[in-house]
Design a protein around this motif. Structure first.
Motif, PDB file in Angstrom:
ATOM      1  N   SER A  70       7.899   8.773  -0.490  1.00  0.00           N
ATOM      2  CA  SER A  70       8.965   8.917  -1.300  1.00  0.00           C
ATOM      3  C   SER A  70       9.518   7.699  -1.667  1.00  0.00           C
ATOM      4  O   SER A  70      10.252   7.464  -2.621  1.00  0.00           O
ATOM      5  N   ALA A  71       9.573   6.773  -0.507  1.00  0.00           N
ATOM      6  CA  ALA A  71      10.260   5.396  -0.620  1.00  0.00           C
ATOM      7  C   ALA A  71       9.182   4.331  -1.064  1.00  0.00           C
ATOM      8  O   ALA A  71       8.207   4.222  -0.443  1.00  0.00           O
ATOM      9  N   ALA A  72       9.686   3.478  -2.049  1.00  0.00           N
ATOM     10  CA  ALA A  72       8.928   2.307  -2.541  1.00  0.00           C
ATOM     11  C   ALA A  72       9.544   1.009  -2.354  1.00  0.00           C
ATOM     12  O   ALA A  72      10.753   1.097  -2.569  1.00  0.00           O
ATOM     13  N   ARG A  73       8.770   0.059  -1.979  1.00  0.00           N
ATOM     14  CA  ARG A  73       9.527  -1.156  -1.811  1.00  0.00           C
ATOM     15  C   ARG A  73      10.077  -1.810  -3.466  1.00  0.00           C
ATOM     16  O   ARG A  73       8.996  -1.505  -4.301  1.00  0.00           O
ATOM     17  N   GLN A  74      10.988  -2.408  -3.073  1.00  0.00           N
ATOM     18  CA  GLN A  74      11.866  -3.191  -4.510  1.00  0.00           C
ATOM     19  C   GLN A  74      12.014  -4.659  -4.112  1.00  0.00           C
ATOM     20  O   GLN A  74      11.752  -4.962  -3.083  1.00  0.00           O
ATOM     21  N   ASN A  75      12.039  -5.221  -5.399  1.00  0.00           N
ATOM     22  CA  ASN A  75      12.261  -6.618  -5.189  1.00  0.00           C
ATOM     23  C   ASN A  75      13.462  -6.846  -4.218  1.00  0.00           C
ATOM     24  O   ASN A  75      14.648  -6.364  -4.401  1.00  0.00           O
ATOM     25  N   ASN A  76      13.196  -7.581  -3.182  1.00  0.00           N
ATOM     26  CA  ASN A  76      14.047  -7.875  -2.172  1.00  0.00           C
ATOM     27  C   ASN A  76      14.997  -9.279  -1.965  1.00  0.00           C
ATOM     28  O   ASN A  76      15.183  -9.709  -0.909  1.00  0.00           O
ATOM     29  N   PHE A  77      15.073  -9.932  -3.316  1.00  0.00           N
ATOM     30  CA  PHE A  77      15.936 -11.134  -3.227  1.00  0.00           C
ATOM     31  C   PHE A  77      15.544 -12.151  -2.426  1.00  0.00           C
ATOM     32  O   PHE A  77      15.999 -12.561  -1.604  1.00  0.00           O
ATOM     33  N   GLY A  78      14.057 -12.496  -2.604  1.00  0.00           N
ATOM     34  CA  GLY A  78      13.337 -13.477  -1.703  1.00  0.00           C
ATOM     35  C   GLY A  78      13.210 -13.342  -0.307  1.00  0.00           C
ATOM     36  O   GLY A  78      13.163 -14.198   0.393  1.00  0.00           O
ATOM     37  N   GLY A  79      13.376 -11.974   0.230  1.00  0.00           N
ATOM     38  CA  GLY A  79      13.173 -11.568   1.612  1.00  0.00           C
ATOM     39  C   GLY A  79      14.519 -11.432   2.394  1.00  0.00           C
ATOM     40  O   GLY A  79      14.443 -11.376   3.470  1.00  0.00           O
ATOM     41  N   LEU A  80      15.876 -11.773   1.512  1.00  0.00           N
ATOM     42  CA  LEU A  80      16.871 -11.683   2.215  1.00  0.00           C
ATOM     43  C   LEU A  80      17.633 -10.251   2.244  1.00  0.00           C
ATOM     44  O   LEU A  80      18.779 -10.565   2.939  1.00  0.00           O
ATOM     45  N   ALA A 121       9.693   0.724   8.240  1.00  0.00           N
ATOM     46  CA  ALA A 121      10.005   2.232   8.375  1.00  0.00           C
ATOM     47  C   ALA A 121       9.687   3.033   7.264  1.00  0.00           C
ATOM     48  O   ALA A 121       9.267   4.003   7.318  1.00  0.00           O
ATOM     49  N   LEU A 122      10.328   2.304   6.340  1.00  0.00           N
ATOM     50  CA  LEU A 122      10.346   3.155   5.004  1.00  0.00           C
ATOM     51  C   LEU A 122       8.973   3.260   4.448  1.00  0.00           C
ATOM     52  O   LEU A 122       8.632   4.110   3.721  1.00  0.00           O
ATOM     53  N   ASP A 123       7.893   2.462   4.959  1.00  0.00           N
ATOM     54  CA  ASP A 123       6.602   2.498   4.406  1.00  0.00           C
ATOM     55  C   ASP A 123       6.160   4.016   4.874  1.00  0.00           C
ATOM     56  O   ASP A 123       5.070   4.180   4.379  1.00  0.00           O
ATOM     57  N   PHE A 128      14.845  -0.837  -1.795  1.00  0.00           N
ATOM     58  CA  PHE A 128      13.784   0.363  -1.902  1.00  0.00           C
ATOM     59  C   PHE A 128      14.246   1.139  -2.894  1.00  0.00           C
ATOM     60  O   PHE A 128      15.494   1.188  -3.308  1.00  0.00           O
ATOM     61  N   SER A 129      13.433   2.063  -3.258  1.00  0.00           N
ATOM     62  CA  SER A 129      13.647   3.109  -4.253  1.00  0.00           C
ATOM     63  C   SER A 129      13.219   4.420  -3.550  1.00  0.00           C
ATOM     64  O   SER A 129      12.440   4.378  -2.860  1.00  0.00           O
ATOM     65  N   VAL A 130      13.915   5.402  -3.800  1.00  0.00           N
ATOM     66  CA  VAL A 130      13.504   6.783  -3.548  1.00  0.00           C
ATOM     67  C   VAL A 130      13.286   7.645  -4.671  1.00  0.00           C
ATOM     68  O   VAL A 130      14.329   7.621  -5.480  1.00  0.00           O
ATOM     69  N   ARG A 131      12.131   8.351  -4.608  1.00  0.00           N
ATOM     70  CA  ARG A 131      11.664   9.032  -5.875  1.00  0.00           C
ATOM     71  C   ARG A 131      11.760   8.353  -7.450  1.00  0.00           C
ATOM     72  O   ARG A 131      12.517   8.964  -8.319  1.00  0.00           O
ATOM     73  N   GLY A 132      11.340   7.166  -7.185  1.00  0.00           N
ATOM     74  CA  GLY A 132      11.474   6.115  -8.340  1.00  0.00           C
ATOM     75  C   GLY A 132      12.543   5.492  -8.826  1.00  0.00           C
ATOM     76  O   GLY A 132      12.444   4.528  -9.758  1.00  0.00           O
ATOM     77  N   LEU A 188      -2.961   4.294   7.877  1.00  0.00           N
ATOM     78  CA  LEU A 188      -3.072   3.865   6.623  1.00  0.00           C
ATOM     79  C   LEU A 188      -2.009   3.996   5.677  1.00  0.00           C
ATOM     80  O   LEU A 188      -1.517   4.921   5.539  1.00  0.00           O
ATOM     81  N   LEU A 189      -1.938   2.959   4.727  1.00  0.00           N
ATOM     82  CA  LEU A 189      -0.982   2.958   3.775  1.00  0.00           C
ATOM     83  C   LEU A 189      -1.520   2.420   2.277  1.00  0.00           C
ATOM     84  O   LEU A 189      -2.348   1.646   2.018  1.00  0.00           O
ATOM     85  N   PHE A 190      -1.641   3.631   1.573  1.00  0.00           N
ATOM     86  CA  PHE A 190      -1.933   3.387   0.055  1.00  0.00           C
ATOM     87  C   PHE A 190      -0.838   3.341  -0.724  1.00  0.00           C
ATOM     88  O   PHE A 190      -0.038   4.324  -1.151  1.00  0.00           O
ATOM     89  N   VAL A 191      -0.702   2.438  -1.748  1.00  0.00           N
ATOM     90  CA  VAL A 191       0.196   2.313  -2.720  1.00  0.00           C
ATOM     91  C   VAL A 191      -0.522   2.206  -4.192  1.00  0.00           C
ATOM     92  O   VAL A 191      -1.326   1.034  -4.319  1.00  0.00           O
ATOM     93  N   GLY A 192      -0.436   3.042  -5.037  1.00  0.00           N
ATOM     94  CA  GLY A 192      -1.141   3.054  -6.224  1.00  0.00           C
ATOM     95  C   GLY A 192      -0.544   1.760  -7.365  1.00  0.00           C
ATOM     96  O   GLY A 192       0.579   1.171  -6.840  1.00  0.00           O
TER      97      GLY A 192
END
Length: 735
Positions: free
Chosen positions: A92-102, A86-88, A106-110, A661-665
């Protein structure tokens, strides 16, 4: 001909933001005119149905902040099954390290929160993100609201870049529902259902039952995931002015602990389809209860009170790639060395709150007031045992004993299960209890017919009890602090469809742990300012409905934890100090448009320049020095999400086709290092047909062009790969 579809209009967004899924009752009442003409009277709309906490009677165009609501139609079009999907949709929201998928991270505005805990989010306004219940499934979620910027003036303890609020499915006093089954790539089997009815001679009791079951393998080798959840809710309309809602959240998951792939400057990334852990699942469980009561005193004032209690647990073993000189993959590009950790995490989360909302006038000024108080208590227990070895032998002549003792894995011929129970020693055994209470007030004042100002402030008092059971003897250290969080905003409504705004707010987040003297860390502080505009497209067009918003923002953060390299601290061990500073500036553009020919378009773009503002030693102890100007981890400068769909009729059958479409730099992948994750673009398509009334068949193809990509990382040895091309076929029946 074009078929009607449920529009994602501004009115839908407003209804979602102001209320839960229960039916709204809207009353009109006279209000004092914002004019010197005594004959002029204007109508004021006051919502008297179920509403969300902290919102009041304020429409979307009147909010001086860049809020975003992802409603059920959009989530369905995007094929989103969990919160990360959903957050994709929000750039403004970017994926962060998710503790091995557990868990969800996420971050918002960095800016992200504590990397050692799940990212905080709200459920119907209740703090609920912290804890160890596993990643959040969306089956019981009506919408996902992304409230950008710090909101501590109302919410209290929040994440620095913004707040995510999940609005759950509740009874809307109808009879019906659906059942649905999905089969997909890598032996995915998923079943879900949603049914509700009304009971009682006066139909005052609404019941809703939502649940799911999923079993799936993975493109990552011998990995299997099994999870299920049950989310019943009951609403009792005690009277026309009073209702009470109870919700249960139960989720059980068995998930592999998957740190992802390993990267070497010499050998590149290890293969994305090679699992570098062991096929021993981590078990997570959450049992949560929410009770809310709302009473409308009259057409102007209402009270909302609530209680939430959530128990979570995480237990199991994990085999994780080692760092630095311990990592043999850096020597031959073939052999991955691992260490072992056994975890037993538990948390209890209690939240109480009460809020009064309404409006009044002082002369010609209209006030919309929110006054409230809340209390929460987060009890967190962490127990970790660890085994770590360093292999210094000949990699070309490995023996089975070497492989088993040192937990090595050959990526060309992975053999699992050689040593699943290595001898461990205690690494962590602590209990932390964070408690806090707060009081808040917000007043939105109509100075003229078009000009509004918002003033808010919150006072919080919080306490921390930390017990280290590995110390001899075990002892508890207690510390406390308090915080005042203000907010200011101004909004000018140019006309019925366009508003301009500017706002400033401060936020804070409690930090776990203590310094070398046993003192609680000062809270992490955020200051944010933004200017922007919002457009209700339907006010200007008869053929297009929806909304557009654009925002320019700046966020400054201070007091995040860094390594304490002062001699008095290093003399007694490895400790942290709240001395880090960072900032982000950027531009956001969000648009949701529905055309009367059945075409729908969603666009979300963000440019975010997030970097550290001062120099310090890395908190994780890897020996890096972070310099001012270094980028924040997992924060792309450019991110774009696009979703489009077209509804039409084919031989009298409703059909919908679409894609996204999702583009992530490119972005930093390890704080303080030059390790960078490459940019990526993924494309997905879907098609849905309703051959018989109530029966739908849908096909989703994710990552259509089979892009190799990496969504986030913690370091070069913990990098999460994205999934290859994937198919999903879904059939549903609505009744």
């Amino acid at each position: 001909m074009s078929l009607p579809r449920t529009p994602r209009t501004l009115s839908t967004v407003i209804a979602t933001a102001l209320a839960s899924t229960s039916a709204l009752t809207v009353f009109t009442m006279p209000a004092l005119a914002q004019s010197s003409d005594p004959e002029r009277i204007e109508d004021t709309i006051f919502v008297r149905g179920d509403r969300q906490a902290y919102r009041g009677n304020i429409e979307a165009l009147e909010v001086p902040a860049a809020d975003l609501s992802l409603d059920a139609d959009l989530l369905a079009d995007a094929g989103a099954l969990n919160l990360s999907d959903a957050l994709d949709l929000s750039a403004s929201a970017a994926r962060q390290n998710n503790f091995g998928g557990l868990w969800n991270a996420f971050s918002v505005r960095g800016f992200a929160g504590d990397i050692n805990l799940p990212s905080g989010f709200l459920v119907n306004g209740f703090n609920a993100g912290r804890g160890f219940g596993g990643p959040r499934d969306l089956v019981g979620i009506e919408s996902v609201d992304i409230l950008k910027g710090p909101r501590s003036a109302l919410f209290g303890r929040g994440e620095p870049g913004g707040t995510v609020n999940l609005v759950t499915k509740r009874p809307d006093f109808e009879t019906g529902g659906y059942v649905q089954g999905t089969i997909g790539s890598w032996d995915q089997y998923r079943f879900e259902g949603d049914a509700q009815t009304v009971l009682g001679t006066d139909e005052a009791l609404g019941i809703r039952l939502v649940g799911f079951f999923e079993d799936a393998a993975s493109f990552r080798g011998p990995v299997e995931t099994q999870k299920y959840g049950f989310y019943p809710s009951v609403t009792w309309n005690v009277s026309d002015d009073t209702n009470i809602t109870y919700e249960l959240e139960y989720t059980s998951q068995e998930l592999p602990f998957d740190r992802g792939v390993v990267y070497s400057d010499t050998f590149g990334f290890s293969p994305r389809d090679v699992f570098v852990g062991e096929n021993v699942p981590i078990e997570t469980e959450v049992v949560g209860h929410q009770i809310e009561a709302q009473h409308n005193f009259n057409d102007n004032w209402s009270f909302l009170g609530g209680f939430g209690y959530r128990e979570t647990s995480l237990e199991g073993d994990a085999f994780e790639p080692q760092f630095g000189s311990r990592q043999t993959y850096f020597r031959d590009g073939q052999t991955i060395s691992r260490f072992f950790r056994s975890r037993d995490f538990e948390s209890d989360y209690l939240v109480l709150r009460g809020e009064l909302a309404g409006e009044f006038h002082t002369g010609s000024l209209r006030h919309r007031l929110i006054v409230g108080a809340d209390y929460d208590e987060f009890d967190n227990t962490l127990v970790i045992d660890r085994y770590r070895s360093r292999f210094s032998g000949d990699l070309a002549n490995l023996t089975p004993g070497d492989i088993a003792t040192h937990l090595l894995l050959d990526i060309d011929n992975p053999v699992y299960g050689a040593n699943l129970s290595p001898a461990t020693s205690a690494n962590t055994n602590r209990n932390e209890v964070l408690t806090g209470y707060g009081v808040y007030v917000q007043d939105q004042i109509d100075l003229t017919e078009r000009l509004q100002v918002r003033i808010g402030v919150r006072f919080d008092d919080f306490e921390q009890d930390l017990t280290n059971f590995l110390a001899s003897p075990a002892s508890t250290i207690t510390s406390s602090d308090d915080r005042v969080s203000p907010q200011f905003g101004v909004l000018y409504q140019v006309n019925d469809g366009l508003s301009l705004y500017a706002s400033y707010g401060e936020g804070y987040r409690q930090q776990t742990g203590q310094d070398f003297q046993g003192n609680q860390f000062e809270p992490n502080i955020t200051e944010s300012a933004e200017i922007g505009f919002k457009v209700d497209v339907g006010a200007f067009s008869e053929t297009i409905d929806g909304f557009i918003s654009a925002t320019l923002f700046q966020v400054e953060q201070s007091n995040f934890l860094v390594n304490d390299d002062r001699p008095e601290a290093t003399a007694v061990g490895f400790f942290s100090i709240p001395a880090g500073e960072a900032e982000s500036t950027g531009i956001e553009l969000d648009a949701s448009l529905d055309f009367n020919n059945g075409f729908a378009l969603w666009v979300s773009y963000a440019y975010t320049d997030a970097e550290f503002s001062n120099s310090f030693a890395d908190v994780d102890g890897f020996g890096f020095t972070i310099d001012a100007g270094d980028p924040m981890i997992n924060s792309p400068e450019h991110q774009l999400s696009v979703q489009a769909s077209q509804s039409f009729a084919l031989a009298s059958m409703p059909v919908e086709l679409g894609g996204g479409l999702l583009f992530v730099g490119e972005r930093n992948g390890w704080v303080g290092s030059d390790f960078t994750l490459p940019d990526y673009t993924t494309v997905r398509i879907f098609g849905e047909v309703e051959p018989v009334d109530g029966i739908k068949v849908r096909l989703d193809i994710d990552n259509l062009f089979d892009e190799t990509f990496y969504t986030n990382s913690f370091a070069d040895v913990w990098v999460e790969p994205g999934a290859p091309r994937r198919f999903r076929l879904t059939a549903s029946y609505a009744f």
